[in-house]
Design an enzyme around this catalytic site. Sequence first.
Site, PDB file in Angstrom:
ATOM      1  N   VAL A 101     120.859  89.464 103.295  1.00 32.19           N
ATOM      2  CA  VAL A 101     120.463  90.004 104.702  1.00 32.19           C
ATOM      3  C   VAL A 101     119.462  88.732 105.268  1.00 32.19           C
ATOM      4  O   VAL A 101     119.141  88.701 106.545  1.00 32.19           O
ATOM      5  CB  VAL A 101     119.331  91.025 104.962  1.00 32.19           C
ATOM      6  CG1 VAL A 101     120.138  92.273 104.123  1.00 32.19           C
ATOM      7  CG2 VAL A 101     117.919  90.564 103.992  1.00 32.19           C
ATOM      8  N   GLU A 102     119.472  87.533 104.560  1.00 30.22           N
ATOM      9  CA  GLU A 102     118.780  86.261 105.427  1.00 30.22           C
ATOM     10  C   GLU A 102     119.605  85.278 105.685  1.00 30.22           C
ATOM     11  O   GLU A 102     120.488  85.499 106.599  1.00 30.22           O
ATOM     12  CB  GLU A 102     117.712  85.696 104.129  1.00 30.22           C
ATOM     13  CG  GLU A 102     116.650  86.906 104.119  1.00 30.22           C
ATOM     14  CD  GLU A 102     115.435  86.446 103.196  1.00 30.22           C
ATOM     15  OE1 GLU A 102     114.920  85.568 103.485  1.00 30.22           O
ATOM     16  OE2 GLU A 102     115.081  87.167 102.352  1.00 30.22           O
TER      17      GLU A 102
END
Lengths: 344, 344
Positions: B134-135
Site C-alpha cells: 500500500v506504500e
Amino acid sequence: MQPFRKLALGSLLLALGAASAAANADALRDQANGIFKPIPEKPSDTLNPDQVTLGRQLFFEPRLSASHVISCNTCHNIGTGGADNVPTSSGHEWQKGARNSPTVFNAVFNVAQFWDGRAKDLEEQAKGPVQNPVEMHNTPKNVELTLQSMPEYVAAFGKAFPKDPQPVSFDNMARAIQAFESTLITPDSRFDLYLKGDDKAMNEQEKKGLQTFMSAGCIACHNGVNLGGQAYFPFGLVKKPDDKILPSGDKGRFEVTKTENDEYVFRAAPLRNVALTAPYFHSGQVWNLDEAVKIMGNAQLGKQLNDEEVGDIVAFLKTVTGKQPTVEYPLLPPSTATTPKPVD
Amino acid sequence: MQPFRKLALGSLLLALGAASAAANADALRDQANGIFKPIPEKPSDTLNPDQVTLGRQLFFEPRLSASHVISCNTCHNIGTGGADNVPTSSGHEWQKGARNSPTVFNAVFNVAQFWDGRAKDLEEQAKGPVQNPVEMHNTPKNVELTLQSMPEYVAAFGKAFPKDPQPVSFDNMARAIQAFESTLITPDSRFDLYLKGDDKAMNEQEKKGLQTFMSAGCIACHNGVNLGGQAYFPFGLVKKPDDKILPSGDKGRFEVTKTENDEYVFRAAPLRNVALTAPYFHSGQVWNLDEAVKIMGNAQLGKQLNDEEVGDIVAFLKTVTGKQPTVEYPLLPPSTATTPKPVD
C-alpha cells in the site's frame, strides 16, 4: 624547388586545408546560429527576488492540492529533468492525466504553455493543474483560504506583492510560481558552448547529427532557443503514427480553438534536456529516443531515417542537456487551526 | 540606621531575592537537564559523506516505488517537519497507509522505528515502505535492477561502499538512506538553548509549561533527547480514548510481538517539532495540539488538565521546534533502456 620552398608550399597546403576545415566548421556553426539560440547564462534580472523565493515555496507546496499530497514538483520534478518521467502523471485519487507532463525547465522560453498552448504563459499555466479535477483537484477559493491561514505566507505574499491591497490571492500564487519557474533554466549545454564558439564542445558525430537535424528538416519545427516550443504543427503531418502514439481521442489544439485545421495539432515539443525527459510525445508512449526520432522522421517528414542518421541525431540531441538548476528545498509554514483540512 | 546601611540592606535583600529566583530557575533547568537532552549541534561525524550524498538522492528517488511517483520525501517531507501532515499517507494507487507517517527528523535518536518499533533502526525502516504493497509497492529485486541500470548510481554506490563486492544492493540502498536521514536533525530549539543555560530562550509561560509537563507526569513517557521515542507504552493506560482516535482494529505492538501485554502498545511519540507535525497520534485523527494534550492527560495519566495547564504545556511544546535542516534538491540520474518501467 628548394627545400625551403617545398616546406613552405607544404605548409601552405596544410594551412589551406585547415582553413577550409575551419571554414566548414564555421559554416556549420553559422548555420546553426541562424536557427538556434543558446539558453541565457542567468535568469532574467527583471525577476522580483521576493516573488522567486515565495514561488519556490509554492512550487513545493503540497497544500495547493486538495489532498495535501501533490505539489507542482510531483509532476515537474526538478531532480529528474523538470518532469516526472512516466507516460502520464498520477493525480488526485491516482487519476491519470491526459497527456505527458512537459518539463518545467526552460518553459519560460516557450511561446505558450501545455501541449496545446492553451495557457499563454507560466502564470496562466500554474492555475491549470491546481484546479484540474484529475490533478490537484483544488479551487482558487480553497487555495486562498489555505494560504491566508498561515501568517508566514501572508507575510511572504505581502513582501512579494507590496502594492497589492489583497496580496494573498490565487492570481499572485500563479505570479510567484511563474517567477520561480522562470529561474529554472539550463544554460551551458555542450551544444550552447559550441554555438558560442567552442569547437571542442561537440565531437564529430554530434556535429554530423546537428547537420542531419538541420538538413533533414527537423528544424522546421524544432528551432529557436528551446529547439521547439515556438509554434504549432499537426502531429502526423505526412503520415499519422499509430493510435497508441497518437490516440484518436485526443485532438490536441482543436480542443482549444475548435478549428478543424487544429485537429491533432500540438505545440512542437521543446527539445532542451530531451535525453532526461523520456517517455516521449504527448501520449508518453515511447521510451527510446532513437525510436522517437524515427517516428518523427516518418510522421512529420515522410522520411525513413536510417540507423546512422538516427544515431547521429540522437548523439546531437544528447548535447542539448544543460546545467541543471540547483534548488534548496524550501521550508514551508505549518498549517494552523484555520487551514482547510486535506480531502481524500 | 544610617542611610548608607539602609541602602546596603536593601541591596542585600534585593540580591537575596534575585539569588533565590535564580536558584529556582536553576532548579527547573537542573531538573529538566536530568530528564531531557539537547539535540546535538551537528550530525554524527562518523557518517560516511559519500553514503550521505547517495542517500540524499535515494531519499528523493521516486523510482524506488513501482509507480516511479512516490519517494521517501512524499510521506516524510523535509519542507513540512519531516512528515506529510495528513492523517495517513496516500500510497500506491492512492491506497491509505495504516498509521500516521512519523517525522524523519531526529528519528535517528529513537530507540527503534515505526509506531510499533518493528524496525530496529533507520536502515531496517527504509526497507519497509519500499516493499509495502500500500506504500511504494516495490520489490528488492526490482529496486536493484532499477539502480543497477543507471551508471551514475553504479558509480555512486561503488564510491559509498568501496569494500563491497556488490555495492548496488537493496541493503546498501537502506544503509545510504539511513546515513542521509541521520543528518536530518533539528538542533537549537529554544528549549535546547534553555537547557544549555540561556534563561531568556523561554518565557515564563513556557517555563511554567515545562514545569507542568514534568510534574503532571508526561515525562514518564516523553523524556530523553526526543521527548519520547525511547520506550513502549499502552495507549489508553488509564482510560481508552474513543475508537476514532484508538481504532480497535490496530493492536499496535501486539502485531509485532504477539504478546497480550503489547495490545494497543505503541512507541511513545517523540515530541521534537511537534508543532509542525499535526495531525496527531498513530491514527492521525487529532489536528489540534491542545486537544492532543488533553486526550493524553486523560488517557495516560487519568487527569483532566485544565485550560491553563494545557495552554502552558502547549506553549512549552512549541519551544521544542528546532532549526530545520537545509537540503539541496538532488540531481537524479536519467533512466536508461534497461531501467524497469513504472507500473500503474
